[in-house]
Design an enzyme around this catalytic site. Structure first.
Site, PDB file in Angstrom:
ATOM      1  N   ASP A 199      27.203 141.995  15.992  1.00  0.00           N
ATOM      2  CA  ASP A 199      25.874 141.831  15.436  1.00  0.00           C
ATOM      3  C   ASP A 199      25.577 143.063  14.572  1.00  0.00           C
ATOM      4  O   ASP A 199      26.296 144.069  14.638  1.00  0.00           O
ATOM      5  CB  ASP A 199      24.865 141.692  16.576  1.00  0.00           C
ATOM      6  CG  ASP A 199      23.449 141.525  16.076  1.00  0.00           C
ATOM      7  OD1 ASP A 199      23.256 140.833  15.055  1.00  0.00           O
ATOM      8  OD2 ASP A 199      22.532 142.100  16.679  1.00  0.00           O
ATOM      9  N   LYS A 602      27.186 131.702  15.328  1.00  0.00           N
ATOM     10  CA  LYS A 602      27.972 132.866  15.757  1.00  0.00           C
ATOM     11  C   LYS A 602      29.049 132.441  16.747  1.00  0.00           C
ATOM     12  O   LYS A 602      30.210 132.836  16.638  1.00  0.00           O
ATOM     13  CB  LYS A 602      27.051 133.920  16.388  1.00  0.00           C
ATOM     14  CG  LYS A 602      26.101 134.613  15.425  1.00  0.00           C
ATOM     15  CD  LYS A 602      25.291 135.686  16.150  1.00  0.00           C
ATOM     16  CE  LYS A 602      24.350 136.411  15.210  1.00  0.00           C
ATOM     17  NZ  LYS A 602      23.614 137.506  15.877  1.00  0.00           N
TER      18      LYS A 602
END
Length: 978
Positions: A199, A602
């Site tokens: 991230d 993701k």
């Protein structure tokens, strides 16, 4: 009582869409995503509100994106299970051979020995005898199956997990957070990571923006110079600017160039105009709960940093209404009339405000990306533009985010006409956005350049160095973020993921499936033109139809490339017919950045790499939106930051800073993988060497299932004699210490390629064990055959042979563990020498006359130890056995010295470097790129100008009572009829 009703779509994982209606008092109200708050969101600048829960628990959109929790197992675990099945099959094969041998022997020879060796009761034929012997040998040879292996593996993993918990170099004292191994089953997989999915916000960055430098009227501010005019590096000892003259200054703000403050105090007109612009041109909301204690709520961190800078330099943004902005300029309060906000969007990449000063001057203030604003400047600014461009390049070269600021004095009559046309365009039902955009373009022309700002988006400490080190370890880093494309690219340059040395950085932003496919193929064609040929290995492999997912081999590009793809394009790329093209193209790039992605996307990206690449993946994040990819990856790492503990609670390992990742992988992960590999190789070897002696003995004992060793030796071999030395090595061994592991990240590569333990290595261990068992049987057998003692008495008996074989075996495996040990400690020495000492002590005790007299049936080897081990010939045979057993190991290592691998060369250099005093580590600054990047990349969505001008976000003054306090539950304010 009248009730309201909400009708809405079923729970789903689409974060940007919501459709529903609220029916209340007979009227319907539309509900959409703008009226929806996701789980975990924080409402700012709001004392109270009425709310209604639509989705709860697992139905929330965030939980719908979190994915399922799966049980994670390492590749070594899966390999061990396969190997155990192979060993079972090998055991069955050996037992079958020996059973057949018994049947043949009993049929051919044993029948004539029944006077001396009668068949057991119930055995009537040779085949039936062989059948019984099959199960007898299953019992005798079962030690080849590593039953205790799994217990030992868990002990080793537990110990290595404690090392992570106890590592002080991974302890973050600021918030008292140690590293934590939240699972004990994945340690060795940390030494095999090939892909890291990270991230951005809160993981790579602190999400804190600081005003660092600026350029005003062609002069650069922010650097500090000594008396000789040489620029000096700013550190903790550098004297900060004293803002005590400004009572409204932010005490946390730090600046070091005193000349800028002097320019403000001297009343320099361009400088005052510069900071006046910063205090007016924004959409920040102020909050002042106590007198002089200002808190800014900004749409993006960069806006807050700019307004805070203006505040400290004497232009304090104090309050706003839908029509006015209140600014305290050098102690004097001024109220500007806010006439229009020309809002920011992705296309304009700038924002402007039109204000009327207390003196009646009409001015447009504008800030935005340099590439955009430079096209809008008046021709008289050309020379200033060149100077400012030089400063922008310097700022960008240091990794700072830049914005250009400009202004324009407006004509009263023109503005009156423009504002009327603006009102018409803003109320148009069709083409509203296009009409407004044309009006904005019309008025934002012939701007006068003021200067530029340079903001530092503070990375976490050590992020660039960590990424550089991990890249040297051949680890590929993918950034998966929900932020805008410009934001992600800026951070990529700041932390050295992207740089100007790259051959190209591909931008994938197609709006259709065909566009995305073409962009991906064009990128792959540039990186590897041969990949489109029919003779390409991957093309040949995937032309063959197969339902089973095929693994992609590693493909090498003709240079260093980066790839940036946005969430909209990624949605197309993750479709079935495009996912192969995406993974082929992306995996050839050194760096991949996916922006504006949802939590589910993701996880899908991580799953895609797991599906097509034979590689171990690691996902690291700090927020609830990272939980899905943390669960999906082979290893999940949570950072305990400012976004709660959900990522940590879902992770396998956790710590407080991204920089600790390199120590987790390069030190703890690498050590764990090496230790586990050594343990497994040794464990399988010693079991094969121990058990197969029984197999060879069967051919000389009529396949009678008689054991070679004393039954007590069989019992204590794995339990006492060989358990502690291998545990000592598996818990303490290290080929190089932690400092060299960090300095030489190339040592990590063998783990990625799984070179230290795989099926080939297992076969080698198996062959080595078979070879050693042959030596351990035939050398003692040959030494004992028709042998006499020095006093003329014979020692060619079964008990003496068994003692010599088991003594040779134990010394061989002890020497082998010594050869495998690279890092000797007191514990290792104690375990190895202690095990040998315990063996001889127990052997002489159990074979003594006293034990025989007390337990006659249990200890039949009376006197064997002192009779056999007192003979020089016995020790000569033991020495010969040991020498021949370790000879292949020594030969293999000699070959490694003559033809060293890359890892061997690095280890040799380290050994040579240890002999010399270590040189002082040079302090170096990482080279930044010179590509300018706009700070406006940090505005995550369309600006809030329209909201501010409407006044809907302003808190009305005392709407319910003059006291300024309100409770929706009070009797006075309860709404009847709800």
């Amino acid at each position: 009582m009248k009730m309201g009703e909400v009708k809405c779509e079923a729970p789903n994982n689409k974060l940007d869409k919501f459709t529903g209606t609220l029916t209340l008092r007979g009227e319907k109200y539309a509900l959409d995503s703008e009226k929806m708050l996701l789980r975990g969101c924080t409402i700012r600048n709001t004392e109270w509100c009425f709310g209604l829960v639509i989705y709860a628990g697992p139905d929330t959109k965030l939980m719908q994106n979190s994915g399922k929790t799966t049980f994670k197992r390492t590749s070594i675990d899966r390999l061990m299970n396969v190997l155990v099945l192979v060993i079972f099959a090998f055991l069955a094969l050996m037992c079958l051979i020996l059973a057949i041998g018994n049947g043949i022997w009993e049929y051919d020879k044993g029948y004539y020995f029944q006077v001396y060796l009668p068949w057991a009761e119930g055995v009537s034929s040779a085949p039936y005898s062989g059948f019984l012997m099959f199960w007898s040998y299953v019992i005798i040879l079962n030690t080849v199956v590593p039953i205790s292996l799994y217990v030992s593996v868990e002990i080793i993993r537990l110990g290595n997990s404690f090392y992570i918990d106890w590592d002080r170099k991974m302890y973050y004292p600021v918030n008292d957070t140690p590293a934590q191994a939240r699972t004990t089953t994945l340690n060795e997989e940390l030494g095999q990571i090939k892909y890291i999915f990270s991230d951005k916000t809160g993981t790579l960055t602190q999400n804190i923006m600081c005003f660092n430098k600026c350029s005003i009227n062609g002069k650069s501010y922010g650097d500090v110079y000594d008396l000789a005019g040489q620029r000096i590096e700013i550190n903790e000892k550098t004297e900060k600017v004293d803002f005590s003259y400004n009572q409204l200054a932010d005490p946390k703000f730090a600046f070091y160039d005193h000349s800028l403050v002097e320019a403000v105090k001297l009343g320099d007109v361009p400088t005052h105009r510069f900071f006046r612009l910063l205090s007016l041109c924004h959409t920040v909301m102020p909050e002042e709960k106590k007198e002089g204690n200002l808190v800014y709520q900004a749409q993006s961190p960069d806006e807050g940093a700019l307004v805070t800078a203006a505040r400290n330099f004497g232009f304090v943004f104090r309050a706003r209404t839908p029509e006015t902005i209140t600014v305290v300029e050098m102690g004097e309060t001024k109220i500007y009339k806010l006439l229009a906000i020309l809002d920011f969007n992705n296309v304009r990449k700038r924002m402007s405000v039109i204000v009327r000063s207390p003196e009646g001057d009409l001015t447009l203030y504008c800030k935005g990306a340099d590439t955009i604003l430079f096209e809008l400047l008046h021709s008289s600014c050309d020379s200033l533009k060149e100077e400012t461009t030089e400063h922008l390049n310097e700022f960008a070269g240091e990794g700072l985010r830049t914005l250009v600021v400009a202004y324009k004095n407006l004509d009263e009559e023109y503005f009156e006409d423009w504002i009327k046309r603006h009102h018409v365009a803003s109320t148009a039902l069709e083409g509203r956005e296009d009409k407004l955009s044309e009006l904005y373009e019309e008025i934002e022309k012939d701007l006068m350049l003021l200067g530029a700002t340079a903001i530092e988006d503070k990375l976490q400490d050590g992020v660039p160095q960590t990424i550089e080190t991990l890249a040297k370890a051949s680890i590929k880093i993918w950034v998966l973020t929900g932020d805008k494309q410009e934001t992600a690219v800026n951070i990529g340059y700041s932390c050295n993921l992207l740089n100007d040395d790259m051959a190209d950085v591909f931008i994938i932003e197609g709006s259709t499936s065909d566009d995305v496919l073409n962009e991906l193929r064009n990128a792959r064609e540039k990186m590897k033109p041969d990949s489109f040929l029919d003779s390409d290995e991957v093309n040949i492999q995937f032309e063959k139809s197969s339902k089973k997912a095929k693994l992609l081999p590693d493909e090498q590009a003709n240079g260093v490339y980066g790839l940036v793809i946005n969430g909209h394009s990624l949605a197309y790329a993750l479709e079935g017919n495009l996912e192969l093209e995406l993974v082929r193209t992306a995996c050839m790039c050194k760096v991949v950045i996916c922006c504006r992605v949802t939590p589910l996307q993701k996880a899908q990206v991580v799953e895609l790499v797991k599906k097509y690449k034979k590689a171990v993946t690691l996902a690291i994040g700090d927020g609830a939106n990272d939980v899905s990819m943390i669960k999906t990856a082979h290893i999940g790492v949570g950072i305990s930051g400012q976004e709660g503990m959900q990522a940590v609670l879902s992770s396998d390992f956790s710590f407080a800073q991204f920089r600790y990742l390199q120590r987790l992988l390069l030190v703890h992960g690498r050590w764990s993988y090496i230790r586990m590999s050594k343990f497994l190789k040794y464990f399988f070897y010693k079991n094969f060497a121990f058990t197969l002696v029984h197999f060879w003995y069967g051919f000389f004992s009529g396949f009678s299932a008689q054991t070679v060793y004393d039954e007590w030796f069989i019992t204590l071999y794995n339990l006492v004699y060989t358990s502690l030395p291998v545990l000592g090595m598996s818990l303490f061994d290290q080929d190089v210490d932690d400092r060299w592991s960090m300095l030489c990240p190339q040592l990590y590569v063998p783990g990625q390629q799984n070179l230290y333990f795989n099926k080939i290595v297992f076969v080698k261990c198996m062959l080595h064990g078979i070879y050693s068992s042959l030596i351990l049987f035939f050398i003692p057998y040959g030494a004992m055959y028709n042998t006499m003692r020095s006093d003329g008495k014979a020692i060619a008996d079964y008990q003496s042979f068994a003692l010599m074989a088991q003594t040779s075996l134990l010394i061989v495996v002890s020497v082998q563990i010594g050869l495998d040990t690279a890092y000797w400690t007191v514990v290792n020495q104690f375990f190895i020498w202690g095990s040998l000492s315990v063996y001889f002590a127990i052997t002489f005790t159990m074979y003594s006359d006293g034990m025989y007299l007390i337990f006659t049936a249990s200890f039949p080897f009376v006197g064997t130890a002192r009779n056999t081990l007192s003979q020089p010939s016995a020790w000569l045979a033991i020495f010969l056995s040991v020498t021949l057993c370790v000879l292949p190991v020594v030969g293999y290592r000699l070959k490694a010295q003559l033809k060293p691998t890359e890892t061997d060369k690095i280890l040799l250099k380290i050994k040579e470097a240890k002999k010399r005093p270590p040189p002082p580590s040079p302090k170096r600054r990482l080279r930044r790129t010179s590509t300018r990047r706009s700070g406006y990349a940090f505005s995550h969505q369309h600006g809030f100008g329209a909201l501010i001008m409407s006044g809907r976000n302003m808190r009305p003054k005392s709407p319910f009572a003059t006291t300024g306090t309100f409770s929706p539950n009070s009797d006075k304010n309860k709404h009847k009829g709800l």
